[in-house]
Design a protein around this motif. Structure first.
Motif, PDB file in Angstrom:
ATOM      1  N   THR A   1      86.997  27.765   0.711  1.00  0.00           N
ATOM      2  CA  THR A   1      87.577  28.866   1.774  1.00  0.00           C
ATOM      3  C   THR A   1      88.178  30.306   1.247  1.00  0.00           C
ATOM      4  N   MET A   2      88.828  30.271   0.153  1.00  0.00           N
ATOM      5  CA  MET A   2      89.219  31.563   0.002  1.00  0.00           C
ATOM      6  C   MET A   2      87.920  32.328  -0.826  1.00  0.00           C
ATOM      7  N   LEU A   3      87.084  31.711  -1.236  1.00  0.00           N
ATOM      8  CA  LEU A   3      86.106  32.513  -1.942  1.00  0.00           C
ATOM      9  C   LEU A   3      84.744  32.649  -1.477  1.00  0.00           C
ATOM     10  N   VAL A   4      84.471  31.719  -0.393  1.00  0.00           N
ATOM     11  CA  VAL A   4      83.052  31.703   0.053  1.00  0.00           C
ATOM     12  C   VAL A   4      83.428  32.021   1.723  1.00  0.00           C
ATOM     13  N   THR A   5      83.961  31.035   2.312  1.00  0.00           N
ATOM     14  CA  THR A   5      83.820  31.242   3.914  1.00  0.00           C
ATOM     15  C   THR A   5      84.591  32.108   4.296  1.00  0.00           C
ATOM     16  N   ASN A   6      85.941  32.544   3.849  1.00  0.00           N
ATOM     17  CA  ASN A   6      86.828  33.320   4.494  1.00  0.00           C
ATOM     18  C   ASN A   6      86.244  34.721   4.445  1.00  0.00           C
ATOM     19  N   PRO A   7      85.706  35.210   3.454  1.00  0.00           N
ATOM     20  CA  PRO A   7      85.179  36.514   3.351  1.00  0.00           C
ATOM     21  C   PRO A   7      83.928  36.695   4.330  1.00  0.00           C
ATOM     22  N   LEU A   8      83.404  35.665   4.460  1.00  0.00           N
ATOM     23  CA  LEU A   8      82.132  35.658   5.359  1.00  0.00           C
ATOM     24  C   LEU A   8      82.458  35.717   6.834  1.00  0.00           C
ATOM     25  N   LEU A   9      83.460  34.979   7.114  1.00  0.00           N
ATOM     26  CA  LEU A   9      84.031  34.871   8.410  1.00  0.00           C
ATOM     27  C   LEU A   9      84.648  36.192   9.015  1.00  0.00           C
ATOM     28  N   CYS A  10      85.605  36.600   7.893  1.00  0.00           N
ATOM     29  CA  CYS A  10      86.358  37.926   8.217  1.00  0.00           C
ATOM     30  C   CYS A  10      85.408  39.275   8.445  1.00  0.00           C
ATOM     31  N   GLY A  11      84.217  39.077   7.755  1.00  0.00           N
ATOM     32  CA  GLY A  11      83.169  40.036   7.994  1.00  0.00           C
ATOM     33  C   GLY A  11      82.576  40.127   9.339  1.00  0.00           C
ATOM     34  N   PHE A  12      82.666  38.902   9.746  1.00  0.00           N
ATOM     35  CA  PHE A  12      81.860  38.595  11.053  1.00  0.00           C
ATOM     36  C   PHE A  12      83.138  39.001  12.234  1.00  0.00           C
ATOM     37  N   PHE A  13      84.300  38.900  11.853  1.00  0.00           N
ATOM     38  CA  PHE A  13      85.446  39.010  12.951  1.00  0.00           C
ATOM     39  C   PHE A  13      85.332  40.764  13.283  1.00  0.00           C
ATOM     40  N   ARG A  14      84.955  41.430  12.106  1.00  0.00           N
ATOM     41  CA  ARG A  14      84.820  42.867  12.274  1.00  0.00           C
ATOM     42  C   ARG A  14      83.934  43.489  13.281  1.00  0.00           C
ATOM     43  N   PHE A  15      82.954  42.652  13.603  1.00  0.00           N
ATOM     44  CA  PHE A  15      81.848  43.063  14.791  1.00  0.00           C
ATOM     45  C   PHE A  15      82.576  42.727  16.293  1.00  0.00           C
ATOM     46  N   ILE A  16      83.617  41.818  16.072  1.00  0.00           N
ATOM     47  CA  ILE A  16      84.057  41.348  17.709  1.00  0.00           C
ATOM     48  C   ILE A  16      84.676  42.329  18.224  1.00  0.00           C
ATOM     49  N   PRO A  17      84.355  43.068  19.452  1.00  0.00           N
ATOM     50  CA  PRO A  17      85.471  43.920  20.003  1.00  0.00           C
ATOM     51  C   PRO A  17      86.755  43.537  20.038  1.00  0.00           C
ATOM     52  N   ARG A  18      87.814  44.396  19.865  1.00  0.00           N
ATOM     53  CA  ARG A  18      88.944  44.022  19.889  1.00  0.00           C
ATOM     54  C   ARG A  18      89.404  43.367  21.500  1.00  0.00           C
ATOM     55  N   PRO A  19      89.107  43.925  22.542  1.00  0.00           N
ATOM     56  CA  PRO A  19      89.406  43.300  23.923  1.00  0.00           C
ATOM     57  C   PRO A  19      88.950  41.645  23.803  1.00  0.00           C
ATOM     58  N   VAL A  20      87.597  41.547  23.260  1.00  0.00           N
ATOM     59  CA  VAL A  20      87.193  40.367  23.366  1.00  0.00           C
ATOM     60  C   VAL A  20      88.027  39.389  22.595  1.00  0.00           C
ATOM     61  N   THR A  21      88.400  40.041  21.294  1.00  0.00           N
ATOM     62  CA  THR A  21      89.251  39.194  20.298  1.00  0.00           C
ATOM     63  C   THR A  21      90.665  38.808  20.959  1.00  0.00           C
ATOM     64  N   LEU A  22      91.316  39.781  21.638  1.00  0.00           N
ATOM     65  CA  LEU A  22      92.663  39.628  22.193  1.00  0.00           C
ATOM     66  C   LEU A  22      92.418  38.495  23.242  1.00  0.00           C
ATOM     67  N   ALA A  23      91.543  38.727  24.060  1.00  0.00           N
ATOM     68  CA  ALA A  23      91.164  37.769  25.454  1.00  0.00           C
ATOM     69  C   ALA A  23      91.082  36.425  24.854  1.00  0.00           C
ATOM     70  N   VAL A  24      90.129  36.203  23.701  1.00  0.00           N
ATOM     71  CA  VAL A  24      89.730  34.731  23.468  1.00  0.00           C
ATOM     72  C   VAL A  24      90.922  34.309  22.887  1.00  0.00           C
ATOM     73  N   GLN A  25      91.583  35.042  22.053  1.00  0.00           N
ATOM     74  CA  GLN A  25      92.864  34.193  21.226  1.00  0.00           C
ATOM     75  C   GLN A  25      93.760  33.991  22.109  1.00  0.00           C
ATOM     76  N   TRP A  26      94.279  34.857  23.041  1.00  0.00           N
ATOM     77  CA  TRP A  26      95.342  34.671  24.083  1.00  0.00           C
ATOM     78  C   TRP A  26      95.010  33.434  24.823  1.00  0.00           C
ATOM     79  N   THR A  27      93.858  33.315  25.159  1.00  0.00           N
ATOM     80  CA  THR A  27      93.459  32.148  25.996  1.00  0.00           C
ATOM     81  C   THR A  27      93.688  30.747  25.288  1.00  0.00           C
ATOM     82  N   ALA A  28      92.922  30.875  24.171  1.00  0.00           N
ATOM     83  CA  ALA A  28      93.120  29.566  23.547  1.00  0.00           C
ATOM     84  C   ALA A  28      94.330  29.401  22.780  1.00  0.00           C
TER      85      ALA A  28
END
Length: 509
Positions: free
Chosen positions: A125-152
């Motif tokens: 997770t720390m060496l492979v998947t997390n860097p890939l996932l965090c790179g993907f998170f940067r492309f998600i608009p902040r309003p979408v991030t907040l809406a999805v995370q608060w709903t979940a």
């Protein structure tokens, strides 16, 4: 890499879902049918999510050290799994998972096989998947991030509440069944709360060991033990026993460190973690946690306890170091000058000290203290413990506020970075480029009377300051007013007092 709060929330839900998939597939292979292995109704296994969050908070510094990353992930996740297993057994009086039939297990909660697997997952997770996932998170608009995370988060909170209600209803129903005669049990079953019946049925299907019949039998057995325990204050490894040991350990730890520093450095300095009283929170929590995790193994060999204390103590001290730096922006100890240190947070010598302390604590000190604590009258003991809990909560909150204000006074955020208190003072005093103050810089130069008005230098004030009527710098109108709480902290806990209480504290730049 450092993880933001939104990164950690994403990782929690992603790995919770991934863990649920792994558990379901594993159960399907073993039982030949689909079983929802999650503790909650959602397709999530929160223990995997919490494990990923712990990795993201405490292990980023170890990504350059694969061996220590593996070891740290193994220890963190194993402690989490052990603590969760103990908590679940405390609630249900049954183990939701049991590794007793696997070699090298620890009380059935954890085993060497899965501990090694946790370490491998930390590397992945720390060496492979997390860097890939965090790179993907940067492309998600902040309003979408907040809406999805608060709903979940809201849905998960509702799921937890429903599950908690089901668990509570199961225990209440089991208690009632234990009191009813056999002829009344069937009627009682028909009157169960329909809101939680489905959840209870799913949980009993996923974890057969927590059926109502087993709960009824356990309640009958424990009711007899409870009658005996009520006559003795803090018997066994109970809540009030751990609270008492926390305060005793915090006091003894502070005294021990003070004497040690006096003997080794010749300086009498405070080693307290709080502003009121000689209490070392690290030592107090260490004593309580060592007792909690190793109480069942107090009769094991000294070598066994030493190894467990070395590993647990080292992991605990590392976590405390990271936590205090993240929360308070302050480093309270630095072992960079020691051999075999890990980021200056822990070192091999002091890890061995933790192992020795575990042996001495469980074999010598704990039996003596436990006997003395159990002699306290139950009513008086509970009153004293509750008062001490309230005092320590207040003490820790006030200490946290005082430390935060101390940090704020000594570091000021600016557009150019972080300015220290000395830099700000020098800026206000208009330090000249050659290091001279304005008064000394004018020595040997012509006075304004000897020069023309055109060449006279205009008066200047420090950035963010305005000249007052008497020519001294005054705070600008844009300066933020000091709140009553900040004024209280400034007057009661000035820098001089904070530096006496925390002489080794260093601000993180």
């Amino acid at each position: 890499m450092l993880y933001t709060l939104t990164d950690l929330v994403w990782l929690f839900f992603i790995y919770s879902f991934a863990g649920w998939c792994i558990e379901v597939c594993y159960a399907a292979v073993r039982r030949r049918k689909f079983v929802n292995r999650g503790f909650v109704n959602s397709p999530l296994c929160p223990i995997y999510g919490f494990g990923s969050v712990l990795f993201g908070i405490f292990l980023p510094e170890l990504t350059g050290e694969p061996f220590f990353l593996f070891l740290g992930g193994m220890l963190l996740a194993s402690v989490l799994e052990y603590a969760t297993g103990m908590a679940m057994e405390k609630i249900f009086r049954k183990k939701l998972w049991d590794y007793s039939d696997i070699k090298f297990n620890l009380n059935g909660y954890i085993c060497a096989r899965y501990c090694l697997l946790w370490g491998a997952l930390a590397l992945l997770t720390m060496l492979v998947t997390n860097p890939l996932l965090c790179g993907f998170f940067r492309f998600i608009p902040r309003p979408v991030t907040l809406a999805v995370q608060w709903t979940a988060a809201g849905l998960l909170a509702l799921d937890f509440i429903t599950t908690a209600m089901a668990v509570l209803n199961m225990k209440i129903t089991a208690r009632r069944l234990a009191e009813l005669s056999a002829g009344m049990r069937q009627t009682s079953r028909l009157l169960e709360n329909r809101l939680t019946a489905g959840v209870q049925k799913r949980m009993q299907k996923s974890f057969p060991s927590i059926s109502k019949d087993t709960l009824v039998a356990d309640l009958k057995a424990h009711s007899v033990e409870a009658g005996v325990k009520d006559k003795v204050f803090a018997e066994g490894c109970s809540f009030y026993k751990l609270v008492s040991l926390f305060f005793i350990g915090a006091f003894l730890g502070d005294i021990t460190e003070t004497i040690f520093c006096l003997l080794t450095t010749g300086i009498l300095m405070s080693r307290s973690s709080v502003v009121y009283g000689p209490f070392s929170i690290v030592w107090g929590l260490g004593c309580a946690l060592l007792t909690l995790f190793l109480y069942r193994y107090r009769n094991k060999s000294d070598r066994y306890i030493f190894m467990a204390g070395t590993l647990l103590g080292g992991a605990y001290e590392y976590v405390c170091s990271v936590f205090t730096e993240l929360v308070f922006g302050t480093v309270f100890w630095d072992y960079s000058g020691f051999a075999f240190n890990l980021g200056g947070r822990i070192n091999l010598l002091y890890c061995f000290f933790w192992g020795i302390a575990a042996v001495v604590w469980l074999k010598m000190i704990y039996p003596l203290l436990s006997g003395l604590i159990e002699k306290i009258p139950p009513r008086a003991g509970k009153i004293v413990c509750n008062c001490m809990i309230v005092f320590m909560i207040f003490n820790m909150i006030l200490s946290s506020l005082a430390l935060a204000r101390y940090t704020e006074r000594n570091t000021v955020l600016s557009s150019d970075g972080i300015l220290s208190a000395e830099d700000i003072t020098a800026d206000i005093q208009h330090t000249a480029p050659d290091g001279k103050t304005p008064d000394t810089a004018l020595e040997g130069t012509e006075t304004p009377d000897e020069t023309s008005d055109e060449t006279a230098a205009p008066d200047e004030t420090a950035p963010g300051m305005e000249a007052s009527g008497d020519g001294t710098p005054a705070a600008s109108d844009n300066a933020r007013a000091v709140t009553p709480l900040e004024a209280f902290l400034d007057s009661h806990f000035p820098d001089e007092r904070m530096e006496r209480i925390y002489p080794n504290a260093k601000l993180v730049e």
